[in-house]
Design an enzyme around this catalytic site. Structure first.
Site, PDB file in Angstrom:
ATOM      1  N   ALA A  61       3.574  -0.490   5.521  1.00  0.00           N
ATOM      2  CA  ALA A  61       4.666  -1.364   5.959  1.00  0.00           C
ATOM      3  C   ALA A  61       4.482  -2.774   5.408  1.00  0.00           C
ATOM      4  O   ALA A  61       5.457  -3.424   5.001  1.00  0.00           O
ATOM      5  CB  ALA A  61       4.724  -1.388   7.486  1.00  0.00           C
TER       6      ALA A  61
ATOM      7  N   GLY B 225       0.098  -9.591  11.598  1.00  0.00           N
ATOM      8  CA  GLY B 225       1.534  -9.409  11.454  1.00  0.00           C
ATOM      9  C   GLY B 225       1.941  -9.161  10.006  1.00  0.00           C
ATOM     10  O   GLY B 225       1.180  -8.593   9.220  1.00  0.00           O
ATOM     11  N   LEU B 226       3.152  -9.573   9.663  1.00  0.00           N
ATOM     12  CA  LEU B 226       3.694  -9.418   8.311  1.00  0.00           C
ATOM     13  C   LEU B 226       3.721  -7.956   7.875  1.00  0.00           C
ATOM     14  O   LEU B 226       3.399  -7.620   6.744  1.00  0.00           O
ATOM     15  CB  LEU B 226       2.890 -10.251   7.306  1.00  0.00           C
ATOM     16  CG  LEU B 226       2.874 -11.771   7.524  1.00  0.00           C
ATOM     17  CD1 LEU B 226       1.980 -12.448   6.492  1.00  0.00           C
ATOM     18  CD2 LEU B 226       4.273 -12.340   7.472  1.00  0.00           C
ATOM     19  N   CYS B 227       4.112  -7.077   8.804  1.00  0.00           N
ATOM     20  CA  CYS B 227       4.223  -5.659   8.447  1.00  0.00           C
ATOM     21  C   CYS B 227       5.564  -5.100   8.917  1.00  0.00           C
ATOM     22  O   CYS B 227       5.650  -3.984   9.444  1.00  0.00           O
ATOM     23  CB  CYS B 227       3.068  -4.855   9.033  1.00  0.00           C
ATOM     24  SG  CYS B 227       2.757  -5.117  10.787  1.00  0.00           S
ATOM     25  N   GLY B 228       6.612  -5.904   8.755  1.00  0.00           N
ATOM     26  CA  GLY B 228       7.949  -5.452   9.091  1.00  0.00           C
ATOM     27  C   GLY B 228       8.135  -5.256  10.592  1.00  0.00           C
ATOM     28  O   GLY B 228       7.548  -5.951  11.411  1.00  0.00           O
TER      29      GLY B 228
END
Length: 289
Positions: free
Chosen positions: A244, A87-90
């Site tokens: 991202a 995760g952590l990609c907007g």
């Protein structure tokens, strides 16, 4: 003083978070260059295979591969969904999965069944939660994915299409435009249309010597072309992921800096108010004496 300790603790906590997001931003920037090179290398290969397959298809109009035959009635569709493992990609995964949900709802309204191949942990988790029929999946491909890991799961749908169990297959992924822009894309993988395989003839004609024969070569080329399209989609998705993530971590780092500035302002105001209060008490005590 308890208020001061609490504010100082919050400042230290946000500073630690800022260090983490800054480090993740730098790691994403480093990986982004590598995945972009891999993505750019995948594009010309896919285009070249498409051109050769298109030349052979036009030179041999009497032969039509099953991947190029459009079904009159669509009773069941296949979906290949490419997402990230981390995760952590907007909102990148959210945008792709929103397109998948919309397509599944459309199929449901038309009484069309659906089989899903999920590539990436985020897609597997989401599709499992909504009750989609996942026929195969592949996760944890790492920073350097290999085509051999993709062929097996994807072949499940391609074989089902050739067997007549699936009437069309759609591909969902995020296309890399530039560092600031990545867009969710939905493509029909099969059946391949004549427009899809229209070759770039250039300024001269083409002629080939076939070994063993044209149908066998076309069969293999179309399989390689579909595999290259899926690999290119994965490469595009990975480039979009790192871009991202870099932008998301940069935004998080900037926000952490703003929060630290605000907390320090509050801390200094409270500290100044406490000092002023103590001075007032000292002055009042001296005047009373």
């Amino acid at each position: 003083m308890a208020g001061f300790k609490e504010i100082r603790s919050k400042i230290r906590s946000v500073e630690n978070t800022k260090k983490i997001t800054k480090a993740m931003e730098m790691v994403a920037a480093s990986k982004m260059r590598k995945v972009q090179e891999r993505m750019r290398a995948a594009r010309p290969y896919s285009a070249t295979v498409r051109n050769i397959a298109g030349h052979l298809a036009e030179a041999n109009p009497e032969y039509t591969h099953p991947f190029m035959v459009k079904r009159d009635v669509v009773k069941r569709a296949g979906l290949i969904v490419v997402t990230t493992d981390k995760g952590l990609c907007g909102g990148m995964n959210t945008n792709v999965l929103r397109s998948v949900t919309s397509k599944l709802r459309e199929f449901e309204e038309r009484n069309i069944g659906s089989d899903v191949v999920a590539i990436g942990s985020k897609g597997v988790g989401f599709l499992s939660r909504i009750g989609a029929r996942i026929v195969s999946q592949v996760v944890q491909l790492g920073d350097t994915p290999h085509l051999a890991k993709l062929i097996g799961p994807v072949k499940v749908l391609l074989d089902a299409y050739q067997a007549g169990e699936v009437d069309e297959i759609h591909l969902f992924y995020t296309r890399f435009i530039n560092t600031m822009s990545q867009v969710p894309v939905t493509e029909q993988l099969v059946p391949l249309s004549a427009e899809h395989l229209r070759p770039d003839w250039g300024t001269h004609g083409w002629d080939y010597l076939y070994e063993p024969d044209a149908p066998t070569v076309i069969d293999d080329l179309l399989k390689r072309y579909l595999e290259s399209m899926i690999y290119r989609a994965l490469a595009e998705n990975m480039a979009s992921e790192q871009s991202a993530r870099r932008m998301a971590m940069k935004a998080a780092t900037d926000n952490a800096g703003n929060v630290i500035s605000e907390l320090r302002l509050v801390y200094n105001k409270n500290r100044q108010a406490a000092i002023t209060k103590e001075l007032s008490e000292i002055v009042s005590g001296a005047a009373a004496v």
